[in-house]
Design a protein around this motif. Structure first.
Motif, short mmCIF file in Angstrom:
data_model
loop_
_atom_site.label_atom_id
_atom_site.label_comp_id
_atom_site.label_asym_id
_atom_site.label_seq_id
_atom_site.Cartn_x
_atom_site.Cartn_y
_atom_site.Cartn_z
N ALA A 156 32.71 39.32 14.90
CA ALA A 156 30.97 39.33 15.22
C ALA A 156 30.65 38.42 13.37
CB ALA A 156 30.20 40.37 15.72
N LEU A 157 31.50 39.71 12.29
CA LEU A 157 31.32 39.33 11.08
C LEU A 157 31.95 37.74 10.75
CD1 LEU A 157 30.40 39.74 8.61
CD2 LEU A 157 32.87 40.90 8.47
N SER A 158 33.43 37.55 11.18
CA SER A 158 34.29 36.27 11.24
C SER A 158 33.61 35.05 11.47
CB SER A 158 35.80 36.65 10.96
OG SER A 158 35.39 36.61 12.53
N HIS A 159 32.76 35.77 13.04
CA HIS A 159 32.06 33.84 13.64
C HIS A 159 30.55 34.00 12.81
CE1 HIS A 159 36.42 34.35 16.06
NE2 HIS A 159 35.92 33.30 15.84
N MET A 160 30.19 35.16 13.17
CA MET A 160 28.49 34.85 12.64
C MET A 160 28.31 35.02 11.27
SD MET A 160 27.30 34.77 16.00
CE MET A 160 25.53 34.33 14.69
N LEU A 161 28.74 35.35 9.92
CA LEU A 161 28.75 34.68 8.82
C LEU A 161 28.63 33.93 8.46
CD1 LEU A 161 28.01 36.44 5.93
CD2 LEU A 161 30.64 36.60 5.96
N PRO A 162 29.79 33.15 9.08
CA PRO A 162 29.27 31.45 8.57
C PRO A 162 28.16 30.13 9.11
CG PRO A 162 31.52 31.96 8.88
CD PRO A 162 30.58 33.07 9.88
N ARG A 163 27.87 30.88 10.39
CA ARG A 163 26.69 30.92 10.57
C ARG A 163 25.14 31.24 10.35
NH1 ARG A 163 31.16 30.26 14.52
NH2 ARG A 163 30.56 29.19 16.02
N LEU A 164 25.00 32.22 9.87
CA LEU A 164 24.07 32.98 9.08
C LEU A 164 24.07 32.92 7.76
CD1 LEU A 164 24.06 36.44 11.53
CD2 LEU A 164 22.24 34.21 11.45
N ARG A 165 24.96 32.53 7.17
CA ARG A 165 25.00 32.05 5.27
C ARG A 165 23.62 31.64 5.26
NH1 ARG A 165 30.01 27.86 3.92
NH2 ARG A 165 28.88 28.84 1.91
N ASN A 166 23.27 30.56 5.97
CA ASN A 166 22.49 29.86 4.96
C ASN A 166 20.95 30.03 5.34
OD1 ASN A 166 23.67 28.74 2.62
ND2 ASN A 166 24.70 27.21 4.24
N LYS A 167 20.69 30.84 5.95
CA LYS A 167 19.86 31.63 6.46
C LYS A 167 19.10 33.19 6.08
CE LYS A 167 20.23 29.86 11.02
NZ LYS A 167 19.84 28.55 10.97
N ASP A 168 17.67 32.88 5.85
CA ASP A 168 16.75 34.04 4.67
C ASP A 168 16.92 35.21 5.49
OD1 ASP A 168 15.45 35.36 3.46
OD2 ASP A 168 13.32 34.47 4.39
N ILE A 169 17.68 36.47 6.29
CA ILE A 169 18.20 37.09 6.50
C ILE A 169 18.49 38.18 5.65
CG2 ILE A 169 20.51 35.84 7.67
CD1 ILE A 169 17.44 38.31 9.30
N ASP A 170 18.79 39.51 6.57
CA ASP A 170 19.78 40.35 5.97
C ASP A 170 20.47 40.99 6.96
OD1 ASP A 170 18.58 41.91 3.48
OD2 ASP A 170 16.61 41.71 4.32
N ILE A 171 21.61 41.09 6.82
CA ILE A 171 22.41 40.96 7.45
C ILE A 171 23.51 42.95 7.29
CG2 ILE A 171 25.09 40.84 8.69
CD1 ILE A 171 24.23 37.87 7.89
N VAL A 172 23.97 43.73 8.07
CA VAL A 172 24.26 44.65 7.85
C VAL A 172 25.37 44.60 9.14
CG1 VAL A 172 24.58 47.78 8.77
CG2 VAL A 172 22.63 46.51 7.70
N PHE A 173 27.03 45.27 8.46
CA PHE A 173 27.96 44.88 9.44
C PHE A 173 28.78 46.41 9.89
CE2 PHE A 173 29.88 43.88 5.02
CZ PHE A 173 30.51 45.01 5.16
N LEU A 174 29.46 46.48 10.73
CA LEU A 174 29.57 48.31 10.98
C LEU A 174 31.73 47.44 11.34
CD1 LEU A 174 29.75 48.53 14.42
CD2 LEU A 174 27.54 48.51 13.91
N GLY A 175 32.00 48.81 11.61
CA GLY A 175 33.30 48.47 12.26
C GLY A 175 34.27 47.11 11.99
N ILE A 176 33.92 47.02 9.91
CA ILE A 176 34.63 46.41 9.73
C ILE A 176 36.16 46.78 9.26
CG2 ILE A 176 35.27 44.22 8.03
CD1 ILE A 176 33.23 44.15 10.96
N ASN A 177 37.70 46.36 9.97
CA ASN A 177 38.73 47.06 9.42
C ASN A 177 39.08 45.87 8.73
OD1 ASN A 177 40.08 49.04 10.73
ND2 ASN A 177 39.14 47.78 12.29
N SER A 178 39.20 44.49 8.38
CA SER A 178 39.48 43.05 7.33
C SER A 178 38.42 43.85 5.63
CB SER A 178 38.98 41.80 7.87
OG SER A 178 37.29 41.45 8.11
N ASN A 179 38.94 42.88 4.95
CA ASN A 179 38.51 43.16 3.49
C ASN A 179 37.16 42.70 3.75
OD1 ASN A 179 36.87 42.79 1.14
ND2 ASN A 179 39.37 42.15 -0.03
N PRO A 180 35.44 42.54 4.54
CA PRO A 180 34.98 41.64 3.95
C PRO A 180 34.39 40.35 3.03
CG PRO A 180 34.16 44.38 3.85
CD PRO A 180 35.13 44.53 3.73
#
Length: 323
Positions: free
Chosen positions: A94-118
């Motif tokens: 979800a993080l790797s596919h959605m962050l590129p799509r939401l990067r330029n939105k005026d939105i706050d994002i909270v992730f969880l369960g991330i094993n990679s280096n965010p």
């Protein structure tokens, strides 16, 4: 006095929210998956009654990788329809596919369960969106130490089994790096394997007689010879029925009667609770980017009395029975 009360009422109305907040959760997986079920329970128990939690399941443990982008586009369409105050991204896909799509939105994002280096993704896709969250790391060192004491072995051979999915591959790299740093100190010979096919997984389990323990990591996208995903419960139950070596786990959903015997495990619920606290802080006025990214709280040692009896193991007093 009447005028005073009117002014006071007007003031209270001006500082207290009079609308319900919308939060969108984009799950990497699906609601029936034990990890998702657990962290959603944690989220729901932490968010306020005035928060509506909308969910979208990317279903990436069952769908082929070729469909991941299409699922992310559907999640983005739901985001645009809802216009939530906060987006929660569950797990690495979800993080790797959605962050590129939401990067330029005026939105706050909270992730969880991330094993990679965010931070790598956050740097690569820097934009308007404000991001924070909770990391998930298998508790390798503590697990090995507890297992060594439980089995009464100073020198121990352990096999760790994973599927070949994104999260499993990242977790494997993390454990491998820890093992290289700690193998002399731990006195443990560790073999780490990633399996795509059920036949390969079965062969490995059946060829583990010279190991002291098997740790079952992630097993949700093991495939059969027809390239269809095998039901995760079938993978785990077969492993339980056919292993001649004691089984342990890294995640709570793998422990229980007919499953693994126990372990120092991660709980999805605790990740959901921490992410929920972060969402509440954002809704109270903080920006996500001002909140520190943290590691999830340390796991707990749990066991199945039924499985411990099968393997002739005596549980330490600080391990909790879940049967």
């Amino acid at each position: 006095m009447k005028l005073y009360l009117q002014i006071l009422a007007f003031y209270l109305m001006s500082v207290a929210p009079t609308w319900a907040a919308d939060v969108l959760l984009v799950q990497s997986y699906h609601k029936e998956y034990g990890w998702d079920e657990s962290y959603i329970r944690g989220l729901e128990s932490t968010l306020g009654d005035d928060v509506t939690l909308h969910t979208f399941e990317m279903d990436t443990k069952r769908l082929p990788r070729s469909q991941f982008d299409a699922q992310a586009d559907k999640a983005l369409a739901l985001y645009q329809k809802i216009s939530p105050e906060v987006v929660v991204l569950g797990d690495d896909n979800a993080l790797s596919h959605m962050l590129p799509r939401l990067r330029n939105k005026d939105i706050d994002i909270v992730f969880l369960g991330i094993n990679s280096n965010p931070r790598r993704l956050m740097a690569k896709y820097a934009g308007t969106a404000r991001v924070t969250g909770v990391l998930e790391r298998p508790l390798f060192a503590r697990s090995m130490k507890e297992m060594s004491e439980l089995l009464g072995k100073d020198q121990m051979k352990v096999k760790i089994l994973f599927d070949a999915g994104t999260t499993a591959t990242i977790a494997t790299d993390h454990i491998t790096n820890q093992y290289e740093d700690l193998k002399q100190q731990l006195g443990i010979d560790v073999t780490i394997e990633n399996h795509r096919l059920f036949s390969s997984w079965k062969n490995s389990v059946e060829q583990s007689d010279d190991y002291d323990a098997i740790v079952v990591g992630l097993y949700q996208i093991i495939r059969n010879e027809s390239d269809k995903v095998v039901d995760a419960n079938k993978v785990l139950s077969w492993t339980n029925e056919n292993s001649e070596t004691p089984l342990f786990g890294f995640w709570d959903f793998s422990v229980g009667k007919g499953q693994t015997a126990g372990g120092v495990v991660l709980f999805g619920e605790s990740q959901g609770i921490q992410a929920g606290k972060y969402v509440n802080r954002v809704l109270a006025g903080e920006e996500a980017s001002e909140i520190s990214v943290i590691h999830g709280k340390k796991g707990r040692a749990i066991y199945s009395a039924t499985e411990f009896e099968r393997w002739g193991l005596t549980p330490p007093t600080h391990w909790r029975n879940i049967d």
